[in-house]
Design a protein around this motif. Structure first.
Motif, mmCIF file in Angstrom:
data_model
loop_
_atom_site.group_PDB
_atom_site.id
_atom_site.type_symbol
_atom_site.label_atom_id
_atom_site.label_comp_id
_atom_site.label_asym_id
_atom_site.label_seq_id
_atom_site.Cartn_x
_atom_site.Cartn_y
_atom_site.Cartn_z
ATOM 1 N N PHE A 275 52.841 -5.071 -33.262
ATOM 2 C CA PHE A 275 52.841 -3.172 -33.964
ATOM 3 C C PHE A 275 51.799 -3.175 -34.235
ATOM 4 C CE2 PHE A 275 57.228 -3.841 -34.215
ATOM 5 C CZ PHE A 275 57.873 -3.089 -33.914
ATOM 6 N N GLY A 276 50.639 -4.557 -34.372
ATOM 7 C CA GLY A 276 49.399 -4.690 -34.941
ATOM 8 C C GLY A 276 49.348 -4.202 -36.115
ATOM 9 N N ILE A 277 50.146 -5.038 -37.065
ATOM 10 C CA ILE A 277 50.055 -4.809 -38.812
ATOM 11 C C ILE A 277 49.530 -6.389 -39.005
ATOM 12 C CG2 ILE A 277 51.329 -4.656 -40.509
ATOM 13 C CD1 ILE A 277 53.797 -3.740 -39.170
ATOM 14 N N ASP A 278 48.031 -5.148 -40.119
ATOM 15 C CA ASP A 278 47.413 -6.662 -40.384
ATOM 16 C C ASP A 278 48.166 -7.292 -40.641
ATOM 17 O OD1 ASP A 278 45.618 -4.461 -40.296
ATOM 18 O OD2 ASP A 278 44.967 -4.308 -42.356
ATOM 19 N N HIS A 279 47.012 -8.797 -40.190
ATOM 20 C CA HIS A 279 48.173 -9.809 -40.906
ATOM 21 C C HIS A 279 48.947 -10.098 -41.962
ATOM 22 C CE1 HIS A 279 49.785 -14.453 -41.120
ATOM 23 N NE2 HIS A 279 48.346 -14.779 -41.595
ATOM 24 N N GLY A 280 47.980 -10.063 -43.552
ATOM 25 C CA GLY A 280 48.017 -10.478 -44.629
ATOM 26 C C GLY A 280 49.241 -9.164 -44.745
ATOM 27 N N ARG A 281 49.072 -7.484 -44.626
ATOM 28 C CA ARG A 281 50.361 -6.906 -44.853
ATOM 29 C C ARG A 281 51.451 -7.034 -44.056
ATOM 30 N NH1 ARG A 281 48.285 -1.550 -46.263
ATOM 31 N NH2 ARG A 281 46.127 -2.332 -47.296
#
Length: 385
Positions: A275-281
Motif C-alpha cells: 500500500f505504500g504506507i510510510d515505513h515508520g507508520r
C-alpha cells in the motif's frame, strides 16, 4: 546474558559543520559516486556542501533513490558505477538512500543475479565497494550498521540483508540537517527509532542489565524529546540528541547478547510493499496489536517496560501491561501518526492478501520464539484495523 560477538568499524563524525571533513576522510584520488534521493538534498544546500568538500576529486552523481529504495532504480546506479569505474560510494540522505547505497556496493562486484543478495540475507556477499554517508534523516541507524532493505517493485517484495562488508567506513552526522525535515518525516523517524529499540528489548529477560538500562534510557529520551522536537525543530540540542539516539538504536550495541523480535518490521514491510504506507507508520500500526497478542510471552519485559519506561507501578499485572501498551499508542499518535489500518484506507478485505504475502516471503515463524505463525499474524492484522 546470551553469548555474542560485537563488531562495528564505522567512524562517526558528529556535529555542526562536519561535512567539510570529507576532504580528510576521502583519498585525493578517489573516484566517488554521490547517491541521493529527491530534490531535498539539493534544496537544503547539503549537496552543495558535499560538492564543495569533495573539491577537485573525480566524482559523479546519481539521484532519484526512492523512500523505499527500489531494486530497479539501484541497478541503474550499479551500471553507472561500472561504467565510470567508481571506487567509493557516498550516500547523502536518510536510511533509504544509505540502504540503497549498501546494495549497490554489494551488487557491483557480485557474480550472479544481484537479487540473490536479498534472497539469501546477504550470505553470498564476499566483497563490496566502500561506503561513506552524510546523514540527513535520523531514523534507521543504517549509518552505523550492516543492514539494508530494498524493494523490488516488479514483484512487490521488500527484503533485507545483513553483511559486515557493507558497514559504512564513515558517517557524518550533522544535527542541523534535522532543521529542514518535513514534520511527517521527523515523526516517522522518531517512531522508527523507538521501535528499533523495542524489537531488541521487548522480548524476554536474559539478565542483560546493561542492554536493558541502555534501551530504557534511549526510549525515555525519545518519549521526552520527540514531541518537543516537532514543536522546536531548530533546537540544536534536541536535534543532536535525537540524531544520536536514532544511531544508537540500531548500531548493534543494545541488541548484543539479548533475544530479538523484528516481527513488527516484517509485517510492516508487507504493508509498505502493498500500500505504500510510510515505513515508520506501518510500525506504529502493528506494534500495539502485536504487544497485546504476545502479552503472555512478553510478560516479564512488558512489566519491566511499564515500570522503567512509563513509570507505571500500580495495579495488577494485566492493568500495568494494558496501560503501557496504551501509552505507547498514545505516544505515536501525539506525534501525529495514526495507529490503525482504517486510517490508511486498508480494510479487512486486505488481510488475506497480506498473510499470503508473508507466507510467500518465508515469514511463517516470526518473533523471538519463532511462534508468530501466519495465523497469529492474521490476528495481529485484524486487531490493527
Amino acid at each position: 546474558m546470551l553469548n555474542f560477538d560485537y563488531y562495528n568499524p564505522t567512524h562517526i563524525v558528529f556535529g555542526k559543520g562536519r561535512i567539510a571533513q570529507l576532504d580528510t576522510l576521502l583519498s585525493k584520488d578517489a573516484r566517488v559516486l554521490v547517491l541521493y534521493g529527491g530534490s531535498s538534498a539539493q534544496k537544503t544546500g547539503t549537496l552543495d556542501e558535499v560538492r564543495k568538500a569533495l573539491g577537485d576529486r573525480t566524482y559523479f552523481e546519481f539521484g532519484g533513490i526512492e523512500p523505499n529504495p527500489s531494486y530497479e532504480t539501484l541497478m541503474k546506479a550499479v551500471e553507472q558505477v561500472k561504467q565510470e569505474k567508481v571506487d567509493f560510494l557516498l550516500a547523502v540522505g536518510g536510511g533509504s538512500v544509505i540502504d540503497g547505497t549498501k546494495f549497490v556496493a554489494a551488487a557491483v562486484p557480485y557474480e550472479g543475479e544481484p537479487w540473490e543478495i536479498l534472497e539469501t540475507d546477504g550470505k553470498k556477499i564476499k566483497e563490496a565497494l566502500p561506503v561513506g554517508t552524510v546523514l540527513t534523516l535520523p531514523a534507521t541507524g543504517s549509518e552505523m550498521n550492516r543492514n539494508s532493505v530494498v524493494t523490488r517493485k516488479s514483484i512487490k517484495s521488500k527484503r533485507g540483508f545483513h553483511n559486515d562488508h557493507v558497514f559504512p567506513v564513515f558517517s557524518i552526522l550533522d544535527p542541523t540537517k534535522v532543521y529542514t525535515l518535513p514534520p511527517r518525516q521527523l515523526a516517522n523517524g522518531v517512531v522508527d527509532s523507538f521501535i528499533h529499540i523495542t524489537e531488541q528489548y521487548l522480548t524476554y529477560p536474559v539478565d542483560g542489565m546493561v542492554q536493558d538500562e541502555f534501551a530504557e534510557g534511549l526510549l525515555r529520551t525519545l518519549i521526552k524529546i520527540g514531541p518537543e522536537l516537532l514543536k522546536d525543530q531548530k533546537n540544536y540540542d534536541l536535534a543532536a540528541n535525537f540524531m544520536w539516539t536514532a544511531t544508537l538504536a540500531l548500531n548493534g550495541l543494545i541488541g548484543a547478547g539479548v533475544p530479538q523480535d523484528w516481527a513488527t518490521h516484517m509485517v510492516g514491510h508487507e504493508l509498505t510493499a502493498a500500500f505504500g504506507i510510510d515505513h515508520g507508520r506501518t510500525l506504529a500500526i502493528i506494534l500495539p496489536s502485536l504487544l497485546q497478542n504476545q502479552r503472555e510471552a512478553k510478560k516479564g519485559k512488558l512489566l519491566q517496560y511499564a515500570k522503567n519506561v512509563w513509570h507505571i507501578d500500580q495495579g495488577s499485572d494485566d492493568e500495568r501491561i494494558d496501560a503501557a501498551i496504551e501509552k505507547t499508542r498514545h505516544f505515536f499518535e501525539s506525534l501525529g501518526i495514526p495507529t490503525h489500518l482504517k486510517d490508511y484506507d486498508v480494510g479487512e478485505e486486505s488481510i488475506d492478501m497480506l498473510v499470503k504475502e508473508l507466507e510467500a516471503h518465508g515469514m511463517s515463524q516470526l518473533g523471538e520464539h519463532k511462534a508468530i505463525t501466519p495465523e497469529v499474524s492474521r490476528a495481529i492484522l485484524l486487531a490493527s484495523l
